[in-house]
Design a protein around this motif. Sequence first.
Motif, PDB file in Angstrom:
ATOM      1  N   ILE A   1       0.787  -1.088  -0.165  1.00 26.27           N
ATOM      2  CA  ILE A   1       0.094   0.227  -0.429  1.00 26.27           C
ATOM      3  C   ILE A   1       0.996   1.300   0.099  1.00 26.27           C
ATOM      4  O   ILE A   1       1.746   1.631   0.696  1.00 26.27           O
ATOM      5  N   ASP A   2       0.621   1.836  -0.583  1.00 26.81           N
ATOM      6  CA  ASP A   2       1.411   2.806  -1.346  1.00 26.81           C
ATOM      7  C   ASP A   2       1.221   4.599  -0.394  1.00 26.81           C
ATOM      8  O   ASP A   2      -0.440   4.592  -1.040  1.00 26.81           O
ATOM      9  N   PHE A   3       1.514   5.174   0.578  1.00 29.87           N
ATOM     10  CA  PHE A   3       0.742   6.320   1.149  1.00 29.87           C
ATOM     11  C   PHE A   3       1.586   7.522   0.720  1.00 29.87           C
ATOM     12  O   PHE A   3       2.849   7.893   0.062  1.00 29.87           O
TER      13      PHE A   3
ATOM     14  N   LEU B   1      -8.341  -2.429   0.538  1.00 29.58           N
ATOM     15  CA  LEU B   1      -7.499  -1.301   1.391  1.00 29.58           C
ATOM     16  C   LEU B   1      -6.461  -0.518  -0.221  1.00 29.58           C
ATOM     17  O   LEU B   1      -6.298   0.640   0.220  1.00 29.58           O
ATOM     18  N   SER B   2      -5.548  -1.437  -0.372  1.00 27.37           N
ATOM     19  CA  SER B   2      -4.376  -0.966  -1.378  1.00 27.37           C
ATOM     20  C   SER B   2      -4.906  -0.139  -2.863  1.00 27.37           C
ATOM     21  O   SER B   2      -4.294   0.766  -3.009  1.00 27.37           O
ATOM     22  N   ASP B   3      -6.295  -1.049  -3.286  1.00 25.41           N
ATOM     23  CA  ASP B   3      -6.749  -0.498  -4.148  1.00 25.41           C
ATOM     24  C   ASP B   3      -7.603   0.776  -4.523  1.00 25.41           C
ATOM     25  O   ASP B   3      -7.469   1.675  -4.793  1.00 25.41           O
ATOM     26  N   ALA B   4      -8.020   1.243  -3.048  1.00 25.06           N
ATOM     27  CA  ALA B   4      -8.928   2.260  -2.432  1.00 25.06           C
ATOM     28  C   ALA B   4      -7.810   3.368  -2.092  1.00 25.06           C
ATOM     29  O   ALA B   4      -8.003   4.541  -2.707  1.00 25.06           O
ATOM     30  N   VAL B   5      -6.906   2.599  -1.875  1.00 24.21           N
ATOM     31  CA  VAL B   5      -5.959   4.532  -1.553  1.00 24.21           C
ATOM     32  C   VAL B   5      -5.293   4.504  -2.690  1.00 24.21           C
ATOM     33  O   VAL B   5      -4.829   5.798  -3.382  1.00 24.21           O
ATOM     34  N   GLU B   6      -4.951   3.770  -3.148  1.00 25.04           N
ATOM     35  CA  GLU B   6      -4.800   3.991  -5.016  1.00 25.04           C
ATOM     36  C   GLU B   6      -5.191   5.421  -5.345  1.00 25.04           C
ATOM     37  O   GLU B   6      -5.603   5.645  -6.472  1.00 25.04           O
TER      38      GLU B   6
END
Length: 169
Positions: free
Chosen positions: A14-16, A113-118
Amino acid sequence: MSEQNNMNKGKVRIDFPPKWVTAEKANGEPFTISNGKGESWPAVKCTLPTGTKVDGKDLSGFSFTTFQKPWNKADIEAGKGTGVFVNADRNVSLFKYDQNGQRHDESVEPQKLSDAVEAARAEYREQHQSHDRSQEQETGLDELCEQKTAEANERESGSQDRSAQNVQR
């Protein structure tokens, strides 16, 4: 690089963006993850950016902690965003404190979650096309998140045992 890839098999990255991740509490103490045996490890606290939605539910401002990797601290100190890894087969436990200090918890599938943050980051960039990625850290939204994160950190300072319940191994 292949060693890092092997180490992260079965993980979701997950990239922030900058300022949505921190290795220190508001008082300057490092975040740590502890077990019942008195052992502790460096941690990173990740806060979900504004516009992060999973299955139609807005999770903006929710947070989680995870083990700190060597590049996380270097990225954070350099003012860059960073990527964290969570187990692919275990939901991410999120938490958030409201204005009254009431804690709210959510559980989300890692890939969602990863897709949503991106998606939230992409939507933000689309809405602010005149800004490049390096300016993303200077926006009012990031400042607001930083303020809210600091407030939440103050509320949870001294309650390290509670935040350790949200560990993503």
